[in-house]
Design a protein around this motif. Sequence first.
Motif, PDB file in Angstrom:
ATOM      1  N   THR A  28       0.876  -1.149  -0.119  1.00 26.33           N
ATOM      2  CA  THR A  28      -0.010  -0.148   0.030  1.00 26.33           C
ATOM      3  C   THR A  28       0.939   1.189  -0.084  1.00 26.33           C
ATOM      4  O   THR A  28       1.431   1.797   1.136  1.00 26.33           O
ATOM      5  CB  THR A  28      -0.789   0.006   1.473  1.00 26.33           C
ATOM      6  OG1 THR A  28      -1.776  -1.267   1.263  1.00 26.33           O
ATOM      7  CG2 THR A  28      -2.063   1.146   1.004  1.00 26.33           C
ATOM      8  N   PHE A  29       1.194   1.858  -1.310  1.00 19.29           N
ATOM      9  CA  PHE A  29       2.338   2.738  -1.433  1.00 19.29           C
ATOM     10  C   PHE A  29       1.822   4.022  -0.706  1.00 19.29           C
ATOM     11  O   PHE A  29       2.734   4.595   0.057  1.00 19.29           O
ATOM     12  CB  PHE A  29       1.864   3.246  -2.744  1.00 19.29           C
ATOM     13  CG  PHE A  29       3.146   4.111  -3.282  1.00 19.29           C
ATOM     14  CD1 PHE A  29       2.760   5.628  -3.477  1.00 19.29           C
ATOM     15  CD2 PHE A  29       4.346   3.945  -3.605  1.00 19.29           C
ATOM     16  CE1 PHE A  29       3.467   6.663  -4.143  1.00 19.29           C
ATOM     17  CE2 PHE A  29       5.294   5.075  -4.148  1.00 19.29           C
ATOM     18  CZ  PHE A  29       4.700   6.293  -4.400  1.00 19.29           C
ATOM     19  N   SER A  30       0.552   4.305  -0.286  1.00 19.36           N
ATOM     20  CA  SER A  30       0.129   5.645   0.447  1.00 19.36           C
ATOM     21  C   SER A  30       0.696   5.632   1.699  1.00 19.36           C
ATOM     22  O   SER A  30       0.819   6.512   2.640  1.00 19.36           O
ATOM     23  CB  SER A  30      -1.170   6.216   0.053  1.00 19.36           C
ATOM     24  OG  SER A  30      -2.062   5.402   0.586  1.00 19.36           O
ATOM     25  N   ASN A  31       0.773   4.404   2.177  1.00 17.17           N
ATOM     26  CA  ASN A  31       0.949   4.339   3.622  1.00 17.17           C
ATOM     27  C   ASN A  31       2.289   4.134   4.181  1.00 17.17           C
ATOM     28  O   ASN A  31       2.839   4.035   5.170  1.00 17.17           O
ATOM     29  CB  ASN A  31       0.501   2.956   4.201  1.00 17.17           C
ATOM     30  CG  ASN A  31      -1.151   3.048   4.321  1.00 17.17           C
ATOM     31  OD1 ASN A  31      -1.486   4.078   4.261  1.00 17.17           O
ATOM     32  ND2 ASN A  31      -1.650   1.805   4.245  1.00 17.17           N
ATOM     33  N   PHE A  32       3.391   4.288   2.895  1.00 19.08           N
ATOM     34  CA  PHE A  32       4.668   4.139   3.226  1.00 19.08           C
ATOM     35  C   PHE A  32       5.417   5.555   2.950  1.00 19.08           C
ATOM     36  O   PHE A  32       5.011   6.175   2.184  1.00 19.08           O
ATOM     37  CB  PHE A  32       5.404   3.359   2.469  1.00 19.08           C
ATOM     38  CG  PHE A  32       5.126   1.765   2.853  1.00 19.08           C
ATOM     39  CD1 PHE A  32       4.018   1.159   2.919  1.00 19.08           C
ATOM     40  CD2 PHE A  32       6.474   0.895   3.108  1.00 19.08           C
ATOM     41  CE1 PHE A  32       3.888  -0.245   3.387  1.00 19.08           C
ATOM     42  CE2 PHE A  32       6.453  -0.282   3.296  1.00 19.08           C
ATOM     43  CZ  PHE A  32       5.091  -1.113   3.678  1.00 19.08           C
ATOM     44  N   ALA A  33       6.486   5.749   3.949  1.00 16.11           N
ATOM     45  CA  ALA A  33       7.516   6.601   3.408  1.00 16.11           C
ATOM     46  C   ALA A  33       8.351   6.208   2.237  1.00 16.11           C
ATOM     47  O   ALA A  33       8.657   5.208   2.227  1.00 16.11           O
ATOM     48  CB  ALA A  33       8.404   6.863   4.680  1.00 16.11           C
ATOM     49  N   MET A  34       8.440   7.036   1.410  1.00 15.16           N
ATOM     50  CA  MET A  34       9.241   7.086   0.059  1.00 15.16           C
ATOM     51  C   MET A  34      10.537   7.630   0.106  1.00 15.16           C
ATOM     52  O   MET A  34      10.527   8.902   0.548  1.00 15.16           O
ATOM     53  CB  MET A  34       8.396   7.259  -1.056  1.00 15.16           C
ATOM     54  CG  MET A  34       7.255   6.223  -1.051  1.00 15.16           C
ATOM     55  SD  MET A  34       7.631   4.425  -1.308  1.00 15.16           S
ATOM     56  CE  MET A  34       8.604   4.361  -2.785  1.00 15.16           C
ATOM     57  N   ARG A  99       7.259   1.486   9.573  1.00 15.86           N
ATOM     58  CA  ARG A  99       7.606   0.849  10.948  1.00 15.86           C
ATOM     59  C   ARG A  99       6.126   1.027  11.491  1.00 15.86           C
ATOM     60  O   ARG A  99       5.808   2.092  11.999  1.00 15.86           O
ATOM     61  CB  ARG A  99       8.589   1.755  11.896  1.00 15.86           C
ATOM     62  CG  ARG A  99       8.910   0.980  13.059  1.00 15.86           C
ATOM     63  CD  ARG A  99      10.119   1.600  13.888  1.00 15.86           C
ATOM     64  NE  ARG A  99      10.468   0.848  14.988  1.00 15.86           N
ATOM     65  CZ  ARG A  99      11.380   1.246  15.895  1.00 15.86           C
ATOM     66  NH1 ARG A  99      12.315   2.158  15.350  1.00 15.86           N
ATOM     67  NH2 ARG A  99      11.451   0.569  16.895  1.00 15.86           N
ATOM     68  N   PHE A 100       5.768   0.037  12.184  1.00 10.05           N
ATOM     69  CA  PHE A 100       4.500   0.026  13.137  1.00 10.05           C
ATOM     70  C   PHE A 100       5.032   0.200  14.487  1.00 10.05           C
ATOM     71  O   PHE A 100       6.073  -0.042  15.014  1.00 10.05           O
ATOM     72  CB  PHE A 100       3.712  -1.195  12.940  1.00 10.05           C
ATOM     73  CG  PHE A 100       3.422  -1.285  11.497  1.00 10.05           C
ATOM     74  CD1 PHE A 100       4.035  -1.957  10.444  1.00 10.05           C
ATOM     75  CD2 PHE A 100       1.805  -1.203  11.418  1.00 10.05           C
ATOM     76  CE1 PHE A 100       3.349  -2.027   9.303  1.00 10.05           C
ATOM     77  CE2 PHE A 100       1.304  -1.137  10.125  1.00 10.05           C
ATOM     78  CZ  PHE A 100       2.120  -1.724   9.000  1.00 10.05           C
ATOM     79  N   ALA A 101       4.011   0.942  15.604  1.00 13.89           N
ATOM     80  CA  ALA A 101       4.394   1.022  16.572  1.00 13.89           C
ATOM     81  C   ALA A 101       4.725  -0.213  17.638  1.00 13.89           C
ATOM     82  O   ALA A 101       5.728  -0.114  18.550  1.00 13.89           O
ATOM     83  CB  ALA A 101       2.862   1.587  17.595  1.00 13.89           C
ATOM     84  N   ALA A 102       4.252  -1.434  17.095  1.00 15.56           N
ATOM     85  CA  ALA A 102       4.785  -2.647  17.799  1.00 15.56           C
ATOM     86  C   ALA A 102       6.307  -2.839  17.490  1.00 15.56           C
ATOM     87  O   ALA A 102       6.970  -3.747  17.966  1.00 15.56           O
ATOM     88  CB  ALA A 102       3.879  -3.777  17.485  1.00 15.56           C
ATOM     89  N   GLY A 103       6.827  -2.236  16.599  1.00 12.06           N
ATOM     90  CA  GLY A 103       8.378  -2.343  16.174  1.00 12.06           C
ATOM     91  C   GLY A 103       8.599  -2.921  14.887  1.00 12.06           C
ATOM     92  O   GLY A 103       9.489  -3.112  14.271  1.00 12.06           O
ATOM     93  N   ARG A 104       7.629  -3.468  14.269  1.00 13.05           N
ATOM     94  CA  ARG A 104       7.744  -4.465  12.901  1.00 13.05           C
ATOM     95  C   ARG A 104       7.980  -3.382  12.124  1.00 13.05           C
ATOM     96  O   ARG A 104       7.123  -2.248  12.001  1.00 13.05           O
ATOM     97  CB  ARG A 104       6.160  -5.032  12.823  1.00 13.05           C
ATOM     98  CG  ARG A 104       6.542  -5.992  11.598  1.00 13.05           C
ATOM     99  CD  ARG A 104       5.056  -6.911  11.343  1.00 13.05           C
ATOM    100  NE  ARG A 104       5.276  -7.846  10.451  1.00 13.05           N
ATOM    101  CZ  ARG A 104       4.271  -8.568   9.890  1.00 13.05           C
ATOM    102  NH1 ARG A 104       3.158  -8.444  10.712  1.00 13.05           N
ATOM    103  NH2 ARG A 104       4.466  -9.432   9.164  1.00 13.05           N
TER     104      ARG A 104
END
Length: 119
Positions: A28-34, A99-104
């Motif tokens: 999901t491109f829009s959810n990522f820093a590029m 990066r998700f809050a849980a660290g993944r």
Amino acid sequence: QVQLVESGGGLVQPGGSLRLSCAASGFTFSNFAMNWYRQAPGKERELVATSAGGISNYAGSVKGRFTISRDNAKNTVYLQMNSLKPEDTAVYYCNAYRRFAAGREYDYWGQGTQVTVSS
């Protein structure tokens, strides 16, 4: 299957311009820093520009000369490079990061495109 495919590199004279493109798929491109990184021969890879949450940031060495932009509808990020200098010569890499809050973390890379600035 995640893919990041860069294009637009090449040989350009000092003072010239190039526009790099990176077409993304598989996430999901829009959810990522590029991000755009570069690596010159014998040097470490360095962060050139980032685009996340509507905010762009640049390395000091390219600020005012390079512009990062993204088209979330086309899943594509661009790097417009103006006033190119020989020291901009490097392999340029597209990177997608989240990066998700849980660290993944998700950290994806393209294959790189060569930019050579020379007369």
